[in-house]
Scaffold this motif. Sequence first.
Motif, PDB file in Angstrom:
ATOM      1  N   GLU A 213       0.844  -1.193   0.000  1.00  0.00           N
ATOM      2  CA  GLU A 213       0.000   0.000   0.000  1.00  0.00           C
ATOM      3  C   GLU A 213       0.880   1.244   0.000  1.00  0.00           C
ATOM      4  N   PRO A 214       0.614   2.193  -0.929  1.00  0.00           N
ATOM      5  CA  PRO A 214      -0.421   2.177  -1.960  1.00  0.00           C
ATOM      6  C   PRO A 214      -0.261   1.009  -2.943  1.00  0.00           C
ATOM      7  N   LEU A 215      -1.377   0.608  -3.528  1.00  0.00           N
ATOM      8  CA  LEU A 215      -1.351  -0.463  -4.513  1.00  0.00           C
ATOM      9  C   LEU A 215      -0.496  -0.031  -5.707  1.00  0.00           C
ATOM     10  N   PRO A 216       0.483  -0.845  -6.132  1.00  0.00           N
ATOM     11  CA  PRO A 216       1.343  -0.470  -7.262  1.00  0.00           C
ATOM     12  C   PRO A 216       0.537  -0.155  -8.523  1.00  0.00           C
ATOM     13  N   ALA A 217       1.016   0.798  -9.283  1.00  0.00           N
ATOM     14  CA  ALA A 217       0.275   1.301 -10.439  1.00  0.00           C
ATOM     15  C   ALA A 217      -0.035   0.221 -11.464  1.00  0.00           C
ATOM     16  N   GLY A 218       0.834  -0.761 -11.630  1.00  0.00           N
ATOM     17  CA  GLY A 218       0.621  -1.769 -12.658  1.00  0.00           C
ATOM     18  C   GLY A 218      -0.210  -2.958 -12.228  1.00  0.00           C
ATOM     19  N   HIS A 219      -0.703  -2.956 -11.006  1.00  0.00           N
ATOM     20  CA  HIS A 219      -1.447  -4.128 -10.523  1.00  0.00           C
ATOM     21  C   HIS A 219      -2.774  -4.263 -11.263  1.00  0.00           C
ATOM     22  N   ARG A 220      -3.146  -5.518 -11.583  1.00  0.00           N
ATOM     23  CA  ARG A 220      -4.386  -5.759 -12.334  1.00  0.00           C
ATOM     24  C   ARG A 220      -5.638  -5.350 -11.569  1.00  0.00           C
ATOM     25  N   PHE A 221      -5.575  -5.286 -10.269  1.00  0.00           N
ATOM     26  CA  PHE A 221      -6.757  -4.868  -9.512  1.00  0.00           C
ATOM     27  C   PHE A 221      -7.249  -3.486  -9.948  1.00  0.00           C
ATOM     28  N   TRP A 222      -6.320  -2.604 -10.336  1.00  0.00           N
ATOM     29  CA  TRP A 222      -6.719  -1.246 -10.719  1.00  0.00           C
ATOM     30  C   TRP A 222      -7.702  -1.249 -11.888  1.00  0.00           C
ATOM     31  N   THR A 223      -7.500  -2.128 -12.838  1.00  0.00           N
ATOM     32  CA  THR A 223      -8.269  -2.069 -14.083  1.00  0.00           C
ATOM     33  C   THR A 223      -9.221  -3.236 -14.269  1.00  0.00           C
ATOM     34  N   HIS A 224      -9.240  -4.179 -13.344  1.00  0.00           N
ATOM     35  CA  HIS A 224     -10.115  -5.338 -13.523  1.00  0.00           C
ATOM     36  C   HIS A 224     -11.574  -4.898 -13.414  1.00  0.00           C
ATOM     37  N   PRO A 225     -12.421  -5.264 -14.374  1.00  0.00           N
ATOM     38  CA  PRO A 225     -13.801  -4.779 -14.359  1.00  0.00           C
ATOM     39  C   PRO A 225     -14.645  -5.329 -13.218  1.00  0.00           C
ATOM     40  N   GLN A 226     -14.175  -6.383 -12.568  1.00  0.00           N
ATOM     41  CA  GLN A 226     -14.952  -6.977 -11.472  1.00  0.00           C
ATOM     42  C   GLN A 226     -14.320  -6.714 -10.110  1.00  0.00           C
ATOM     43  N   VAL A 227     -13.518  -5.673 -10.025  1.00  0.00           N
ATOM     44  CA  VAL A 227     -12.891  -5.297  -8.762  1.00  0.00           C
ATOM     45  C   VAL A 227     -13.225  -3.849  -8.452  1.00  0.00           C
ATOM     46  N   THR A 228     -13.668  -3.606  -7.223  1.00  0.00           N
ATOM     47  CA  THR A 228     -13.869  -2.246  -6.724  1.00  0.00           C
ATOM     48  C   THR A 228     -12.866  -2.011  -5.603  1.00  0.00           C
ATOM     49  N   LEU A 229     -12.131  -0.908  -5.703  1.00  0.00           N
ATOM     50  CA  LEU A 229     -11.042  -0.618  -4.768  1.00  0.00           C
ATOM     51  C   LEU A 229     -11.384   0.528  -3.826  1.00  0.00           C
ATOM     52  N   LEU A 230     -10.887   0.417  -2.608  1.00  0.00           N
ATOM     53  CA  LEU A 230     -10.842   1.516  -1.648  1.00  0.00           C
ATOM     54  C   LEU A 230      -9.394   1.642  -1.169  1.00  0.00           C
ATOM     55  N   PRO A 231      -8.927   2.837  -0.854  1.00  0.00           N
ATOM     56  CA  PRO A 231      -7.534   3.021  -0.422  1.00  0.00           C
ATOM     57  C   PRO A 231      -7.359   2.872   1.088  1.00  0.00           C
ATOM     58  N   HIS A 232      -7.733   1.708   1.623  1.00  0.00           N
ATOM     59  CA  HIS A 232      -7.613   1.385   3.047  1.00  0.00           C
ATOM     60  C   HIS A 232      -8.310   2.442   3.908  1.00  0.00           C
ATOM     61  N   VAL A 233      -9.595   2.631   3.628  1.00  0.00           N
ATOM     62  CA  VAL A 233     -10.373   3.650   4.340  1.00  0.00           C
ATOM     63  C   VAL A 233     -11.668   3.091   4.925  1.00  0.00           C
ATOM     64  N   ALA A 234     -11.794   1.772   4.995  1.00  0.00           N
ATOM     65  CA  ALA A 234     -13.063   1.190   5.458  1.00  0.00           C
ATOM     66  C   ALA A 234     -13.427   1.649   6.858  1.00  0.00           C
ATOM     67  N   ALA A 235     -12.433   1.793   7.726  1.00  0.00           N
ATOM     68  CA  ALA A 235     -12.689   2.259   9.097  1.00  0.00           C
ATOM     69  C   ALA A 235     -11.413   2.925   9.599  1.00  0.00           C
ATOM     70  N   GLN A 236     -11.323   4.210   9.381  1.00  0.00           N
ATOM     71  CA  GLN A 236     -10.124   4.940   9.786  1.00  0.00           C
ATOM     72  C   GLN A 236     -10.187   5.311  11.269  1.00  0.00           C
ATOM     73  N   THR A 237      -9.030   5.335  11.902  1.00  0.00           N
ATOM     74  CA  THR A 237      -8.976   5.801  13.283  1.00  0.00           C
ATOM     75  C   THR A 237      -9.306   7.287  13.320  1.00  0.00           C
ATOM     76  N   ASP A 238     -10.277   7.651  14.147  1.00  0.00           N
ATOM     77  CA  ASP A 238     -10.662   9.047  14.313  1.00  0.00           C
ATOM     78  C   ASP A 238      -9.999   9.571  15.589  1.00  0.00           C
ATOM     79  N   PRO A 239      -9.051  10.496  15.460  1.00  0.00           N
ATOM     80  CA  PRO A 239      -8.353  10.978  16.666  1.00  0.00           C
ATOM     81  C   PRO A 239      -9.300  11.515  17.739  1.00  0.00           C
ATOM     82  N   ARG A 240     -10.430  12.074  17.337  1.00  0.00           N
ATOM     83  CA  ARG A 240     -11.341  12.676  18.314  1.00  0.00           C
ATOM     84  C   ARG A 240     -11.916  11.653  19.275  1.00  0.00           C
ATOM     85  N   SER A 241     -12.164  10.437  18.786  1.00  0.00           N
ATOM     86  CA  SER A 241     -12.688   9.391  19.672  1.00  0.00           C
ATOM     87  C   SER A 241     -11.591   8.476  20.186  1.00  0.00           C
ATOM     88  N   ALA A 242     -10.516   8.310  19.407  1.00  0.00           N
ATOM     89  CA  ALA A 242      -9.462   7.376  19.796  1.00  0.00           C
ATOM     90  C   ALA A 242      -8.553   7.942  20.883  1.00  0.00           C
TER      91      ALA A 242
END
Length: 311
Positions: free
Chosen positions: A255-284
């Motif tokens: 991470e970050p995912l390398p530019a040439g990785h097939r995940f970037w362009t595969h039509p059956q893949v949806t990507l997120l940049p490791h943001v599913a549940a970020q630490t929030d300093p206000r609560s953490a």
Amino acid sequence: MAILLATDFGAAELALWSELLQTELPAETLVSDRMDCDPGVIDIAIVANPPPGALSCLPNLRLIQSLWAGVDTLLRDPTLPAGVPIARMVDPAMNQAMAQTALWAVLSLQRDFFTYAAQQRAMQWLPHPQRRADEVSVAVLGLGQMGQAAARRLAGNGYRVSGWSTREVAVPDVATGSGEAALARVLGDASIVVNLLPLTPATTGLFDRTRFAQMRRGAGFVNLARGAQVVDADLLAALDSGQLRHAVLDVFHSEPLPAGHRFWTHPQVTLLPHVAAQTDPRSAAPIAASNVHALREGRALQHLVDRRRGY
């Protein structure tokens, strides 16, 4: 005594965390560079991806408090002091953020929203049959704090939810199991598999061609845990063959995912940049501070890591 804030944060992020932690710990001395003080006065380290060796040679260290929910990277540091308690971040706000992401991914797979997004780019007008939530079976793998929150949220939205974990865990309205036989059964029964397992030696490379073959043909796969748990080539092969219909990926080997990785362009893949549940300093920050107060007052520490299990 002093608290070492050992992180890989940039200047602005470090300043934010320092301000919030100092507000919660007004009587404490916080340092972000161990060279700024005698190592012998540091008895607590609050960490987020500390550089290897950052916690070595601290003779009076009594607590390592992580700001992250996962501690696999921290545990891989061979210089990590043995015998010092490690506490991971368990934040209800993060649990709910993860549950929201899991619900978004499952809902998008159920209702073909990823397909419709692709059709929009191709200027295609093509409605698909609409499945009801109670016609969709979802398996949540990993029933820790985040996994349980996700399973409850999905069940509350009408999905048929099953759960699997390495140890038996009971979750209301969720059929749960543990062990190898139960894992194969859960995978085979699910229309959508959501991975929230911790990264351990046992789960590294868990999702390979064998596991993907155990899943129902045309299933969806959602990985919100760790990239190292997936064999990328086997996932791509499963997508290309139609064994899996779509994958939603938030985490990757690099991470970050390398530019040439097939995940970037595969039509059956949806990507997120490791943001599913970020630490929030206000609560953490208050949660981290509560363990500092507990240590100072001789009370039990919360959310301690079992180094043998890896979480």
